[in-house]
Design a protein around this motif. Structure first.
Motif, PDB file in Angstrom:
ATOM      1  N   ALA A 175      -8.980  -1.268   5.278  1.00 61.94           N
ATOM      2  CA  ALA A 175      -9.149  -1.081   3.835  1.00 61.94           C
ATOM      3  C   ALA A 175      -8.416   0.181   3.382  1.00 61.94           C
ATOM      4  O   ALA A 175      -7.743   0.190   2.345  1.00 61.94           O
ATOM      5  N   GLY A 176      -8.534   1.246   4.185  1.00 65.85           N
ATOM      6  CA  GLY A 176      -7.827   2.480   3.847  1.00 65.85           C
ATOM      7  C   GLY A 176      -6.325   2.282   3.843  1.00 65.85           C
ATOM      8  O   GLY A 176      -5.612   2.838   2.997  1.00 65.85           O
ATOM      9  N   LEU A 177      -5.830   1.462   4.777  1.00 59.43           N
ATOM     10  CA  LEU A 177      -4.390   1.159   4.799  1.00 59.43           C
ATOM     11  C   LEU A 177      -3.984   0.408   3.544  1.00 59.43           C
ATOM     12  O   LEU A 177      -2.931   0.693   2.950  1.00 59.43           O
ATOM     13  N   TYR A 178      -4.796  -0.556   3.138  1.00 55.78           N
ATOM     14  CA  TYR A 178      -4.517  -1.330   1.923  1.00 55.78           C
ATOM     15  C   TYR A 178      -4.391  -0.399   0.727  1.00 55.78           C
ATOM     16  O   TYR A 178      -3.431  -0.472  -0.051  1.00 55.78           O
ATOM     17  N   PHE A 179      -5.343   0.532   0.589  1.00 53.41           N
ATOM     18  CA  PHE A 179      -5.309   1.447  -0.555  1.00 53.41           C
ATOM     19  C   PHE A 179      -4.087   2.363  -0.491  1.00 53.41           C
ATOM     20  O   PHE A 179      -3.433   2.627  -1.512  1.00 53.41           O
ATOM     21  N   ARG A 180      -3.757   2.837   0.703  1.00 51.00           N
ATOM     22  CA  ARG A 180      -2.598   3.727   0.870  1.00 51.00           C
ATOM     23  C   ARG A 180      -1.301   3.002   0.524  1.00 51.00           C
ATOM     24  O   ARG A 180      -0.440   3.542  -0.180  1.00 51.00           O
ATOM     25  N   MET A 181      -1.134   1.781   1.047  1.00 53.34           N
ATOM     26  CA  MET A 181       0.093   1.026   0.811  1.00 53.34           C
ATOM     27  C   MET A 181       0.228   0.624  -0.652  1.00 53.34           C
ATOM     28  O   MET A 181       1.337   0.580  -1.192  1.00 53.34           O
ATOM     29  N   TRP A 182      -0.886   0.292  -1.295  1.00 56.40           N
ATOM     30  CA  TRP A 182      -0.832  -0.053  -2.720  1.00 56.40           C
ATOM     31  C   TRP A 182      -0.298   1.129  -3.519  1.00 56.40           C
ATOM     32  O   TRP A 182       0.593   0.979  -4.355  1.00 56.40           O
ATOM     33  N   GLU A 183      -0.852   2.311  -3.270  1.00 54.77           N
ATOM     34  CA  GLU A 183      -0.427   3.488  -4.031  1.00 54.77           C
ATOM     35  C   GLU A 183       1.009   3.877  -3.700  1.00 54.77           C
ATOM     36  O   GLU A 183       1.726   4.387  -4.568  1.00 54.77           O
ATOM     37  N   SER A 184       1.426   3.641  -2.462  1.00 55.80           N
ATOM     38  CA  SER A 184       2.801   3.958  -2.080  1.00 55.80           C
ATOM     39  C   SER A 184       3.788   2.973  -2.704  1.00 55.80           C
ATOM     40  O   SER A 184       4.849   3.376  -3.196  1.00 55.80           O
ATOM     41  N   PHE A 221       3.227   0.792  -5.314  1.00 57.50           N
ATOM     42  CA  PHE A 221       3.114   0.576  -6.762  1.00 57.50           C
ATOM     43  C   PHE A 221       2.499   1.803  -7.447  1.00 57.50           C
ATOM     44  O   PHE A 221       1.396   1.739  -7.995  1.00 57.50           O
ATOM     45  N   PRO A 222       3.202   2.932  -7.402  1.00 64.09           N
ATOM     46  CA  PRO A 222       2.627   4.170  -7.955  1.00 64.09           C
ATOM     47  C   PRO A 222       2.374   4.121  -9.451  1.00 64.09           C
ATOM     48  O   PRO A 222       1.579   4.916  -9.972  1.00 64.09           O
ATOM     49  N   ASP A 223       3.045   3.195 -10.148  1.00 68.70           N
ATOM     50  CA  ASP A 223       2.844   3.109 -11.598  1.00 68.70           C
ATOM     51  C   ASP A 223       1.736   2.136 -11.977  1.00 68.70           C
ATOM     52  O   ASP A 223       1.491   1.906 -13.158  1.00 68.70           O
ATOM     53  N   LYS A 224       1.051   1.571 -10.986  1.00 66.27           N
ATOM     54  CA  LYS A 224      -0.056   0.654 -11.234  1.00 66.27           C
ATOM     55  C   LYS A 224      -1.380   1.364 -10.966  1.00 66.27           C
ATOM     56  O   LYS A 224      -1.451   2.271 -10.136  1.00 66.27           O
ATOM     57  N   PRO A 225      -2.454   0.947 -11.643  1.00 66.15           N
ATOM     58  CA  PRO A 225      -3.761   1.565 -11.373  1.00 66.15           C
ATOM     59  C   PRO A 225      -4.161   1.359  -9.916  1.00 66.15           C
ATOM     60  O   PRO A 225      -3.891   0.303  -9.338  1.00 66.15           O
TER      61      PRO A 225
END
Length: 260
Positions: free
Chosen positions: A112-121, A123-127
């Protein structure tokens, strides 16, 4: 758009073909747009980036969405421009794999932590998916980092490299002084592609699972090429089906999902 009649195989095939062509054209336009943006960021590598179009292949169904494809393309182009290995999975690819795995089974805390990290990496312009990402990083940061390395390696594509380039000196129908216009030259004159200096994974091996979902499956070979004739757009575009073989794997122990 073609409306398929119920239980009419021909209509269904026609609609699927129409949808595929429409999606492919959009993905090609996104790829060209990201190449233009990458050239603006790395003007001294413009010719190489133009010829990097072949790297920009969607690898997951979720890449039919613009911001997902664009992030994937952007990371590959920046790697190409800076001489990095273009084979390992991108942040967008890892995020797509995490999203798909989360639908099959609960993710472990590290996954789950990887999912959150990769999302922010990616798609930085997405919530962000959650506002608890920093807590996962504080508790599982080192484990998440190790899992990221494993996931990118597992999602690597050995054929995602730019080899020798041969150019006629014409880009998009216009004559240009392309670096590669006279003869085929290596894509990285300073020492070939970085991939050439890195050990390739063993052939016919099943990579270790990366995060919780299900047992590894045999790789899928489905791929299709859509040949298109469109002025101003490249004429061939390869669409590959998604394949998470070896990325997901877990087992249940005492009511908890554990990573293998």
């Amino acid at each position: 758009m073609v409306n398929a009649r119920h239980n009419d195989p021909l209509s269904v095939i026609l609609q699927e073909s129409t949808n595929l062509i429409g999606t492919t054209l959009e993905q090609m336009e996104w790829a060209e747009s990201e190449i233009d943006a990458a050239i603006a960021r790395h003007p001294d590598r413009g010719d190489l980036l133009y010829h990097g179009f072949g790297l920009l292949v969607p690898t997951h169904d979720l890449m039919a969405t613009g911001f997902v494809s664009r992030s994937h393309y952007r990371e590959l182009l920046d790697r190409l421009a800076t001489g990095q290995d273009t084979r390992p999975g991108t942040a967008a690819e890892v995020a797509c794999a995490c999203a798909e795995a989360s639908l099959a089974a609960p993710l472990s805390s590290t996954a789950a932590g990887l999912y959150f990290r990769m999302w922010e990496s990616a798609f930085p312009d997405k919530p962000p998916i959650t506002d608890r990402g920093q807590h996962y990083e504080a508790l599982e940061g080192s484990s998440i980092g190790a899992l990221e390395v494993t996931s990118r390696r597992t999602l690597a594509r050995e054929d995602r490299v730019v080899g020798d380039i041969s150019c006629t000196g014409v880009h998009h129908g216009e004559a240009v002084p392309c670096t590669f216009a006279t003869t085929a030259r290596p894509s990285n004159p300073a020492g070939q592609h970085l991939a050439a200096r890195q050990p390739a994974p063993a052939q016919n091996s099943n990579p270790a699972p990366a995060f919780a979902s299900e047992r590894p499956r045999a790789p899928s070979a489905r791929a299709r090429t859509c040949e298109l004739e469109q002025p101003g757009i490249r004429s061939a575009f390869l669409l590959r089906g998604s394949n998470l073989a070896g990325v997901a794997g877990c087992y249940r122990k005492g009511g908890l999902w554990c990573e293998r």
